[in-house]
Each structure stands twice: as structure tokens, then as C-alpha cells.
Design an enzyme around this catalytic site. Structure first.
Site, short mmCIF file in Angstrom:
data_model
loop_
_atom_site.label_atom_id
_atom_site.label_comp_id
_atom_site.label_asym_id
_atom_site.label_seq_id
_atom_site.Cartn_x
_atom_site.Cartn_y
_atom_site.Cartn_z
CG HIS A 138 15.29 82.42 11.46
ND1 HIS A 138 14.43 82.94 10.52
CD2 HIS A 138 15.33 81.09 11.22
CE1 HIS A 138 13.98 81.97 9.75
NE2 HIS A 138 14.52 80.83 10.15
CB CYS A 180 12.12 75.91 7.65
SG CYS A 180 12.51 76.46 9.32
#
Length: 717
Positions: free
Chosen positions: A65, A226
Site C-alpha cells: 500500500h 506506521c
């Protein structure tokens, strides 16, 4: 999620054998659907994200992603591999691959949907249903949430897929060590504990929840984050919450993802018995959690072994281990930006920009008030007596004097505010007092703008050094209000008065004399350079350096003629890019997408108001043509403004302060020349390129329209 995934974005027989090939195969489907405008550019962004941390998860899941300027709208593609593809997961290859693509300016609603998917991946029933889905439409419907996992009918899938499903179910049954508890089972788990499950984004339980029967005796607050903030952030949160429910422990998570973050209620933090940080970027406002047993790990540990983390933080609490407080130098405004891996050069620029950003409103307010005073009362208004002693309500000169004197008072704050907020950017609130004191001393000794810069950096450094000293617990309460202000102010004052003040004042005088002596070719060259800087990054750091240089020159009650010429050149050049883009979209609209033409209409107003950022959507979509063209036009405008001798006392305002400009007609001629040159260059360069197929160019612009100054420049399409 209905617009994020369709059957055309699903490949149930993904034949790729590497993660790069898998990403390419799924990305090609996105390109075919118009969701991605530049395949290679997007794949480069995916690879860059993959290089930060592998995206494979236990249970046979791969989630490559990224956020990319080449993505037009939040999109999800799904592939199912029979052989499995290595995404770096500890338990082996992945057979379920989700490629998540988010635009550079994705809105919070779409990112919340993406976070919901990430949480679903912790649900073994959901992943098992995907492994047994018989066709692409059924898989897409399942991911969209239109079909409950239990209703998915089995199909002729391979034994490998069946085994993988059984393995995922076993992980869920074994408990939180793998973090794979079904999200759909949260309701029943909540019923067992008698409390409501925390909502994504860190919402706290109801105040009375802990009073119910079976309320957990141990409370944990956690933060997950993240680098991309799309998948791992929310998966770790789901894993920790599920593990907490399995262990009968209350876990409330704050997810610091791409959609921003909702701060945990301070009362929830205060009541917590322990803290878990599962993150790969700095935790924002980390000091809120100081003084509690803390476990600090990477985000994947929060996904893969949440039960271990919970057990570890309980052990620390039992032993009485607590964090000593926020580490020295952390939790500052610059640190709270949440960016990792920054060097001292980047931090220095941010510290300086922190001071400049707080100073600019004082410059704008004071400068405009002074300019209005001159416009109403004439050039001798600075000699008027104080309005405290002489003010006549019906006289224009009295009102002009009032405006001038208010503006002069506002200007008196410039250097102290600059120094104070540089120190604030370095050391947070404890840096304000020595910073302001140092800035005021810089004014006293005529060290000016340079003195303010030095005072701010010294004050911040002194406070950071004091914070590193190990202070007895009994004195910590008075440190921020007594000890730090006292010691830091004394040190900064000594250095400014006795050590470095005089050399800086001499340097300031030398720079002022040099500016006053500029004429002819030297002035034109300076105007050219400032014009190039103003148009290089359209509101970014280079642009701000040129603007700060100009405003520093007029930030006195009686600026020199050269300083006002520099201010005029800087503002004129900064107006060129958006006005030029507006003109180009008007005269050759066919070269631009519909979105760019709409942006062009707004650029007329933004450019006229001296808002260079109005050209950012165009530069983001086509930087190799727009930025060089803007720089050429800006350089011409800056040079002509200096050559014409145009002056400006106001630091902002665009065409709305033309009455306050010296030589206004020639000033407007200089702006028009730069605008025409830039517009012509953009039209010529865009006309030379090969026509883009479909609406790719427009989609690239759509994906970049919310980009702001200071964001990473995307690669040219």
C-alpha cells in the site's frame, strides 16, 4: 467502499510469483479503471513504501500500500494466489494480496474506510470467506461489506487455500499471540465483558463502563502508527483490542494514521495502568503518557504478538517500572510533526520556519497599518506627536498618525516573536521566556533580525541542555515555571549582551549598508535572484527565505528605500505563477483538464492576492513544465521591479495595496511581463508534448489538487 473496489479490480487467479509482479498485475487493473494515472510512478511509490517495512502479515496476507500523487481516488485491488507470494511475513508466503492505493490528498472519510478494511483482515472468518469466494463479483461484494462472511458459498479451491483458512482460524482460537481474533465477534466479546468496544480512532469507553460486573481490573492505553498510516496502524489497533478482550483487560487505542488522530481523553490516560506504543514513526504528543509502565515496539509487533505486549506491560507494572518522563528534546512542536529520520539540517530549517510563521502576521498587520498611515497622512506622518497627547477626531492626520503608531508598536514585537518561537520550536513552552528575552535584547543592542535568529537558537539550545540534567523529583514541579526561565534567561542575556551581541549588531549594520548601496546592475541581479527563489517552490522553504529576507528589511519604523524595493520585487514575483496559470488556462484551455481550468479560475484571485500557492495544483501535476516557466517569469518580474524603482511598505496584499506602491504603473507592467512570459512558456511546452490518453492528466491534477507547500513534489507524469 462501493466505489473503492469492483469486480474488475479482483483477480482470483493471480499468477505472479514475486511481490513486484503481484503489485504490477493489480496496479494494471487500477490503470485500466482510471484509478491510477502513471503505472511506473505509482509502482515506484509502492516499492518505496515496501522498502520501509515488509507488508506481509501472519495468516497468509500481503497488503502492499502507499499514498501517491498518481492515484485519483482511494482504491483497493484484490488478488488470490494459488502458489503464494513472499511479502516478508514470518509464517511464509501470502495467498491473499490487497493493493491499497490512496491519493496524496485523500480525505478522512475514505481513509476511515481503508482503516476499517485493515481491521477486517484480523477477522479469520472474513479471510476464510475470501479464500472460498467463487467469483470476482462475490469477492468484491464481500470486501465491500455487502455480503456477510458466513453467507459466502464454498467453491472448488485448492487444498492450500483450505489449509490456509484452517490455519487462520486456529490462530484466532489460540488467542492474541497472532492478533487474529474475529472483528465480527467483538459484539459478543463486549457482551461478555459488559462494556462497549472502543471505536476506531481511539474513543474511550463510557464513564460508567468499568463499574459493570466483570469490568477488567487492569487498564491499558495504546498508540499505533506506521509510515503510511493506512493499514498497519489500524490492524495493530484491532489486534491489541481483541487480545485485550481475550485476556479480560481493557485496551483503548489511539490510532495515529493518515486520517489524523483523535487524542485519548486525558482522564482515560490518567486512569491507565500501562502504555503500549506500537509504532514505526514518532508518537505524537508522547509526553502525555509519561510516568507509566511502558512497552515501546514496532507496529508489526502489535499485530503479531499483542498478548506478549500486554503481558510485558503488566509485568512492568507489577515491578513498579515506569517511564521517567518525556525524554529531553521530545514532544516539541517540530518533533510532533511525526516525521522520522530527519537530520539536523531539516530540523534547523523547521525551527527557523517556526519563528518566521509566528512573525509574519505581525509583519502583515504592522506593515499594512504603517502603509495606510503614510497613504492617509503623507510621508511626514512618522514625525507626528503621540496620539496620546494630540488626537482630533475630525482630522485625517490624527487618524493617520494613530494607524502609523499602532503599526509601529506591532513592528516592535517582530524580533522578540521571531526569537521566542524559534526557541519554542526547539524546546516547546520552556523556550518562550528566554527566546523573548533574547529577542528583546537584540532590539536593544540594534542586532535586529540577525540578532533575533541567534537569540532564538541560543535560547532553544540552552533550554534543551537544561532539560537533559537529571533533576531530583522534588524539584521537577518548579522546573518549568521557575528554574528553567531563570537560568536560561540569565545565560541568553549574558551571551547577547556581553559575548555575541556586538558582532551581530555589526553584521546587521553591514547588511543594511549594503542594501542601501544597491543600485543599477546590482539591484537588478538581486531582483532576478529573489524572483527565482519566490517561484521555485511556491510557498515552500526557498520561497519563505526570500520573503523573510524582504520582510526583515521593512520591519522597522523607517525602512530604507532599498529595503522597500526588495519587498516590492518579492511580492511582484510571487504573484506571477498563479496569475500565469490562470491566463494560460484561459487562452489555451484545451491544453488543460477540466479540473485545471476550474483551478485556473481560482488562481486569478489567489495570484492577485499574492498567494503563490495558487499555482501548486498545476506544478504538482506537471512540475517539469510549470516550475521552470514560473521561475523565468518571476525572475523577469523581479528584475523589472528593481529596475523601475518600485517600492512597497506593506509586506502583503497583492493588487489591493497598489495605492501604497511607489511607481505603481511600472510595477504592474513588471508583473504583467512576468505573467505573459510564464503563460507563453507553459502553453508552448504543453503544446509540444504528446496528448495524454483519456483523462489521465486531469486525474493526476485531481489527485494533487490538495497538495500543500512543503509536501513532496511528485514525479512528472
Amino acid at each position: 467502499m462501493s466505489k473503492m473496489i469492483t469486480a474488475d479490480l479482483v483477480d482470483l487467479d493471480l499468477s505472479a510469483d514475486t511481490k513486484e509482479a503481484a503489485a504490477r498485475a493489480l496496479a494494471e487493473r487500477m490503470v485500466a479503471q482510471g484509478r491510477v494515472t502513471d503505472l511506473e510512478g505509482f509502482l515506484a511509490d509502492v516499492a518505496a513504501r515496501e522498502a520501509q517495512m515488509p507488508t506481509g502479515l501472519d495468516g497468509g496476507i500481503g497488503i502492499p500500500h502507499c499514498r501517491s500523487a498518481h492515484v485519483t481516488e482511494p482504491t483497493l485491488a484484490f488478488g488470490r494466489s494459488r502458489a503464494g507470494i513472499d511479502f516478508g511475513a514470518p509464517d511464509g508466503p501470502a495467498d491473499l494480496i490487497f493493493l491499497i492505493a490512496a491519493p496524496a490528498g485523500a480525505d478522512d472519510a475514505h481513509l476511515t474506510i481503508l482503516s476499517s478494511l485493515a481491521r477486517q483482515l484480523m477477522n479469520a472468518e472474513f479471510t476464510g470467506a475470501l479464500r472460498s469466494a467463487g467469483d470476482a463479483a462475490a469477492a468484491a461484494a464481500l470486501i465491500r461489506g455487502e455480503e456477510p462472511p458466513a453467507e459466502a458459498e464454498p467453491s472448488a479451491t485448492t487444498q492450500t487455500e483450505d489449509a490456509r483458512s484452517e490455519s487462520a482460524a486456529e490462530n484466532a482460537a489460540e488467542g492474541a499471540s497472532e492478533g487474529s481474533v474475529a472483528a465480527s465477534g467483538a459484539a459478543s466479546a463486549d457482551a461478555a465483558t459488559g462494556s462497549a468496544a472502543p471505536a476506531p480512532g481511539a474513543t474511550a469507553p463510557a464513564p460508567g463502563a468499568r463499574e459493570s460486573a466483570g469490568a477488567p481490573a487492569f487498564r491499558i492505553v495504546a498508540v499505533t502508527s506506521c509510515p503510511t498510516g493506512i493499514a498497519h496502524t489500524y490492524m495493530a489497533a484491532e489486534s491489541l483490542e481483541n487480545a485485550g478482550r481475550e485476556a479480560g483487560i481493557e485496551v483503548v487505542v489511539e490510532t495515529q494514521g493518515s486520517a489524523g488522530f483523535t487524542r485519548l481523553d486525558p482522564a482515560v490516560i490518567a486512569a491507565a495502568d500501562g502504555v503500549i506504543f506500537a509504532h514505526d514513526v514518532p508518537v505524537r504528543e508522547k509526553e502525555r503518557f509519561a510516568g507509566k509502565p511502558t512497552v515501546d515496539v514496532g507496529v508489526k509487533a502489535g499485530i503479531n504478538r499483542p498478548a506478549e505486549l500486554i503481558s510485558e506491560v503488566r509485568d512492568k507494572a507489577a515491578r513498579g517500572e515506569v517511564s521517567a518522563g518525556a525524554p529531553a528534546g521530545t514532544g516539541t512542536p517540530v518533533e510532533r510533526a511525526g516525521e522520522s529520520g530527519e537530520g539536523y539540517g531539516t530540523k534547523l530549517r523547521k525551527w527557523l520556519m517556526s519563528g518566521v510563521s509566528y512573525m509574519v502576521p505581525f509583519v502583515a498587520a504592522g506593515g499594512l497599518l504603517i502603509a495606510l498611515g503614510f497613504a492617509i497622512g503623507g510621508y511626514k506622518i512618522n514625525k507626528a506627536p503621540s496620539v496620546m497627547d494630540h488626537f482630533v477626531w475630525g482630522q485625517a492626520d490624527s487618524w493617520a498618525a494613530l494607524l502609523f503608531q499602532i503599526g509601529a508598536v506591532a513592528f516592535g514585537f517582530l524580533v522578540p516573536v521571531l526569537a521566542g518561537y524559534i526557541a519554542y520550536g526547539m524546546a516547546d513552552r520552556p523556550g518562550l521566556v528566554p527566546g523573548f528575552v533574547g529577542g528583546a535584547i537584540a532590539l536593544t543592542i540594534n542586532a535586529g533580525f540577525l540578532g533575533g535568529l541567534a537569540a532564538g537558537l541560543i535560547a532553544g539550545g540552552v533550554v534543551m541542555a537544561i532539560q537533559k540534567v537529571n533533576i531530583p523529583a522534588a524539584l521537577r514541579g518548579i522546573m518549568p515555571v521557575v528554574v528553567i526561565p531563570l537560568i536560561s534567561s540569565a545565560i541568553v542575556g549574558f551571551l547577547m549582551f556581553v559575548v555575541i551581541g556586538k558582532p551581530i549588531a555589526s553584521a546587521q549594520k553591514g547588511m543594511t549598508d549594503w542594501l542601501n548601496g544597491l543600485s543599477g546592475a546590482n539591484a537588478i541581479l538581486l531582483g532576478t535572484l529573489l524572483g527565482l527563489m519566490m517561484c521555485f517552490d511556491l510557498g515552500g522553504p526557498v520561497n519563505k527565505v526570500a520573503y523573510t529576507f524582504a520582510t526583515a528589511g521593512i520591519a522597522v519604523s523607517d525602512p530604507s528605500d532599498s529595503a522597500m524595493k526588495i519587498m516590492a520585487a518579492v511580492m511582484a514575483a510571487g504573484m506571477v505563477p498563479p496569475l500565469a496559470m490562470a491566463l494560460a488556462t484561459t487562452v489555451r484551455g484545451k491544453l488543460f483538464t477540466e479540473t485545471e481550468r476550474e483551478n485556473g479560475k481560482a488562481a486569478w484571485v489567489l495570484g492577485a492576492s499574492f498567494i503563490s500557492e495558487g499555482a501548486i495544483p498545476f506544478a504538482a501535476a506537471d512540475p517539469l513544465r510549470v516550475i521552470p516557466s514560473s521561475m523565468v517569469g518571476g525572475a523577469i518580474t523581479g528584475a523589472l521591479s528593481m529596475a523601475f524603482g518600485a517600492t512597497l511598505r506593506a509586506p502583503h496584499g497583492g493588487i489591493f495595496v497598489v495605492p501604497l506602491i511607489g511607481n505603481p504603473f511600472l510595477y504592474l507592467v513588471a508583473i504583467a511581463a512576468g505573467v505573459f512570459v510564464t503563460a507563453a512558456l507553459v502553453v508552448v511546452l504543453k503544446g509540444m508534448r504528446k496528448p495524454a490518453s483519456g483523462t489521465a492528466a486531469g486525474q493526476a491534477a485531481d489527485g494533487s489538487v490538495t497538495a500543500k507547500a512543503g509536501a513532496k513534489q511528485p514525479v512528472a507524469a
